[in-house]
Design an enzyme around this catalytic site. Structure first.
Site, PDB file in Angstrom:
ATOM      1  N   ASP A  87       0.826  -1.213   0.000  1.00 30.33           N
ATOM      2  CA  ASP A  87       0.000   0.000   0.000  1.00 30.33           C
ATOM      3  C   ASP A  87       0.858   1.260   0.000  1.00 30.33           C
ATOM      4  OD1 ASP A  87      -2.141  -1.651   0.444  1.00 30.33           O
ATOM      5  OD2 ASP A  87      -2.073  -1.347   2.621  1.00 30.33           O
TER       6      ASP A  87
HETATM    7  N1  URA Z   1      -1.119  -5.884   4.111  1.00 28.06           N
HETATM    8  C1  URA Z   1      -1.561  -4.622   4.067  1.00 28.06           C
HETATM    9  O1  URA Z   1      -2.532  -4.281   4.722  1.00 28.06           O
HETATM   10  N2  URA Z   1      -0.902  -3.738   3.314  1.00 28.06           N
HETATM   11  C2  URA Z   1       0.206  -4.061   2.592  1.00 28.06           C
HETATM   12  O2  URA Z   1       0.771  -3.204   1.926  1.00 28.06           O
HETATM   13  C3  URA Z   1       0.639  -5.381   2.640  1.00 28.06           C
HETATM   14  C4  URA Z   1      -0.052  -6.282   3.415  1.00 28.06           C
END
Ligand code: URA
Length: 260
Positions: A119
């Site tokens: 993310d």
């Molecule tokens: N889980 C999440 O919530 N975000 C990420 O970027 C990777 C795993």
């Protein structure tokens, strides 16, 4: 043209993490690293039309490496970069909103792409490669490459009941999560290892047990970890790491042979 500072200036260049020239030559079939060092020491190797010195690092994808004037054939077919993604960088090849992308962090040639996704506000380790087979295998849940995250969560100490829920499976809007490894090294800090790669999975799991994520860092992808790689930095996977990753996803030595 013959600037005496040339070779020194070029040692890192745009690729301070480039590969050692003798290793690149050896991989291209010019003999052992020792033999390749001798070729360099004898002044028979040029990089971008300059005679190379021992210690020179190159990017085999972009630098023109020649032995006795003939192309050394170092263009790699596969590259694997390990990146420490900072927050605020998107995991896409291009971003319509013009935000910085992970592609800005690595060499532009050869063309590569990120393996899976972190993310915008998640930090930590990300693979970037042009190795489609490996990328597919690493992101496919059935191959079981686990990903380990460290997260600080809101609400302080997480109860044993909530940890048990995270371990056994949490009901999310796209189904119950698979079993996860979860520990709490200190109150409000969780170490979570999952095999799946659902969208925002760790954030949603933590929110579902009443502890929204404050900070999320991926610290391991299968056998690959690196505590020294700073946010924004990248490096090549070592041959041993690439091999370990292939083994972890069930692609053994036969695929490895394609690299040389
Ligand atoms: N889980 C999440 O919530 N975000 C990420 O970027 C990777 C795993």
């Amino acid at each position: 043209m013959n600037d005496p500072l040339g070779p020194i200036d070029n040692l890192g260049g745009d690729f301070p993490e480039g590969q050692r020239l003798q290793k690149v030559l050896a991989a291209a079939g010019w003999g052992s690293r020792r033999v390749c060092e001798d070729l360099i020491a004898a002044g028979r190797v040029t990089v971008n039309d300059e005679i190379a010195v021992l210690g020179r690092r190159v990017d085999p994808g972009t630098d023109d490496v020649r032995v006795d004037g003939a192309p050394a054939g170092t263009q790699p077919d596969l590259v694997h970069y390990l990146v420490n993604k900072p927050t605020g960088v998107v995991t896409t090849v291009t971003d319509p909103q013009g935000r910085p992308t992970v592609m800005d962090l690595v060499p532009h040639s050869p063309r590569v792409f990120p393996v899976g996704r972190l993310d915008l506000m998640t930090e930590g380790l990300l693979l970037i490669t042009n190795d489609g087979d490996l990328a597919h295998a690493v992101t496919h849940p059935s191959h079981g490459v686990d990903k380990e995250y460290l997260t600080t969560v809101r609400g302080g100490r997480v109860s044993p009941h909530a940890i048990r829920m995270l371990r056994t499976g949490v009901e999310l809007d796209d189904g119950i999560t698979h079993p996860a490894r979860v520990s709490q090294p200190e109150p409000g800090l969780l170490r979570i290892t999952i095999h799946e790669g659902r969208n925002r999975q760790v954030r949603r799991m933590c929110a579902a047990v009443g502890h929204p994520v404050e900070r999320l860092i991926r610290v391991r992808i299968g056998p690959i970890s690196d505590r020294k790689l700073q946010p924004g930095q990248w490096r090549h996977l070592t041959d041993d790491e690439a091999m370990a990753l292939r083994t972890a996803v069930g692609h053994g030595a036969d695929t490895m042979r394609r690299r040389v």
